[in-house]
Design a protein around this motif. Structure first.
Motif, PDB file in Angstrom:
ATOM      1  N   ILE A 141       0.862  -1.174   0.000  1.00 15.45           N
ATOM      2  CA  ILE A 141       0.000   0.000   0.000  1.00 15.45           C
ATOM      3  C   ILE A 141       0.904   1.231   0.000  1.00 15.45           C
ATOM      4  N   ARG A 142       0.687   2.096  -0.955  1.00 13.12           N
ATOM      5  CA  ARG A 142       1.490   3.325  -1.042  1.00 13.12           C
ATOM      6  C   ARG A 142       0.676   4.521  -0.589  1.00 13.12           C
ATOM      7  N   PHE A 143       1.374   5.441   0.079  1.00 14.74           N
ATOM      8  CA  PHE A 143       0.708   6.624   0.616  1.00 14.74           C
ATOM      9  C   PHE A 143       1.722   7.722   0.861  1.00 14.74           C
ATOM     10  N   ARG A 144       1.238   8.934   0.978  1.00 17.56           N
ATOM     11  CA  ARG A 144       2.079  10.098   1.245  1.00 17.56           C
ATOM     12  C   ARG A 144       1.763  10.606   2.644  1.00 17.56           C
ATOM     13  N   LEU A 145       2.814  11.015   3.368  1.00 13.26           N
ATOM     14  CA  LEU A 145       2.657  11.613   4.694  1.00 13.26           C
ATOM     15  C   LEU A 145       3.300  12.979   4.716  1.00 13.26           C
ATOM     16  N   ASN A 146       2.667  13.876   5.451  1.00 15.78           N
ATOM     17  CA  ASN A 146       3.233  15.192   5.677  1.00 15.78           C
ATOM     18  C   ASN A 146       2.880  15.594   7.113  1.00 15.78           C
ATOM     19  N   LEU A 147       3.603  15.016   8.059  1.00 19.24           N
ATOM     20  CA  LEU A 147       3.370  15.264   9.484  1.00 19.24           C
ATOM     21  C   LEU A 147       4.442  16.194  10.016  1.00 19.24           C
ATOM     22  N   GLY A 148       4.024  17.270  10.626  1.00 16.98           N
ATOM     23  CA  GLY A 148       4.973  18.171  11.256  1.00 16.98           C
ATOM     24  C   GLY A 148       5.570  17.530  12.504  1.00 16.98           C
ATOM     25  N   TYR A 149       6.689  18.044  12.943  1.00 19.40           N
ATOM     26  CA  TYR A 149       7.349  17.506  14.137  1.00 19.40           C
ATOM     27  C   TYR A 149       6.410  17.559  15.339  1.00 19.40           C
ATOM     28  N   ASP A 150       5.695  18.658  15.497  1.00 14.41           N
ATOM     29  CA  ASP A 150       4.779  18.793  16.635  1.00 14.41           C
ATOM     30  C   ASP A 150       3.651  17.778  16.580  1.00 14.41           C
ATOM     31  N   GLN A 151       3.193  17.443  15.383  1.00 10.92           N
ATOM     32  CA  GLN A 151       2.155  16.424  15.248  1.00 10.92           C
ATOM     33  C   GLN A 151       2.676  15.072  15.720  1.00 10.92           C
ATOM     34  N   PHE A 152       3.894  14.747  15.335  1.00 10.69           N
ATOM     35  CA  PHE A 152       4.441  13.451  15.725  1.00 10.69           C
ATOM     36  C   PHE A 152       4.842  13.447  17.194  1.00 10.69           C
ATOM     37  N   LEU A 153       5.095  14.593  17.766  1.00 11.67           N
ATOM     38  CA  LEU A 153       5.438  14.701  19.183  1.00 11.67           C
ATOM     39  C   LEU A 153       4.337  14.102  20.059  1.00 11.67           C
ATOM     40  N   ARG A 205      -4.322   8.410   3.955  1.00  9.62           N
ATOM     41  CA  ARG A 205      -5.110   7.957   2.812  1.00  9.62           C
ATOM     42  C   ARG A 205      -4.153   7.358   1.795  1.00  9.62           C
ATOM     43  N   ALA A 206      -4.408   6.102   1.452  1.00  9.73           N
ATOM     44  CA  ALA A 206      -3.582   5.395   0.471  1.00  9.73           C
ATOM     45  C   ALA A 206      -3.865   5.934  -0.928  1.00  9.73           C
ATOM     46  N   ASP A 207      -2.952   5.659  -1.833  1.00  9.20           N
ATOM     47  CA  ASP A 207      -3.126   6.093  -3.220  1.00  9.20           C
ATOM     48  C   ASP A 207      -4.430   5.589  -3.831  1.00  9.20           C
ATOM     49  N   ASP A 208      -4.895   4.420  -3.389  1.00  6.91           N
ATOM     50  CA  ASP A 208      -6.123   3.852  -3.950  1.00  6.91           C
ATOM     51  C   ASP A 208      -7.387   4.368  -3.256  1.00  6.91           C
ATOM     52  N   GLY A 209      -7.229   5.339  -2.333  1.00  3.56           N
ATOM     53  CA  GLY A 209      -8.367   5.961  -1.683  1.00  3.56           C
ATOM     54  C   GLY A 209      -8.734   5.385  -0.326  1.00  3.56           C
ATOM     55  N   ARG A 210      -8.166   4.239   0.031  1.00  4.48           N
ATOM     56  CA  ARG A 210      -8.453   3.647   1.343  1.00  4.48           C
ATOM     57  C   ARG A 210      -7.834   4.466   2.452  1.00  4.48           C
TER      58      ARG A 210
END
Length: 76
Positions: free
Chosen positions: A7-19, A32-37
């Protein structure tokens, strides 16, 4: 022959979010995966990609045929 799922997907989490993971507030990552799941997995599985900017990139999640986690890798 392998019956693994990818399953492929893109993430864009800021440091504070992951904190929030370190503080015990968040235990999973939802994307959200590339296929919409919508997919979710334990945040610890992606922790090694954490930088001072957070976690950004394109990833591939590898699962068994029974949807058990095998690996996650960054593609870009």
């Amino acid at each position: 022959m392998s019956n693994h799922h990818y399953i492929r997907f893109r993430l864009n989490l800021g440091y504070d979010q992951f904190l929030a993971v370190y503080q015990g507030i968040a235990k999973t990552v939802v994307a959200r995966a590339d296929d919409g799941r919508n997919i979710s997995f334990p945040a610890g599985n992606i922790q090694r990609y954490l930088s001072k900017n957070g976690i950004q990139g394109y990833f591939e999640l590898e699962l068994t045929e029974k949807n058990k986690f095998i690996a996650i890798k960054k593609l870009d």
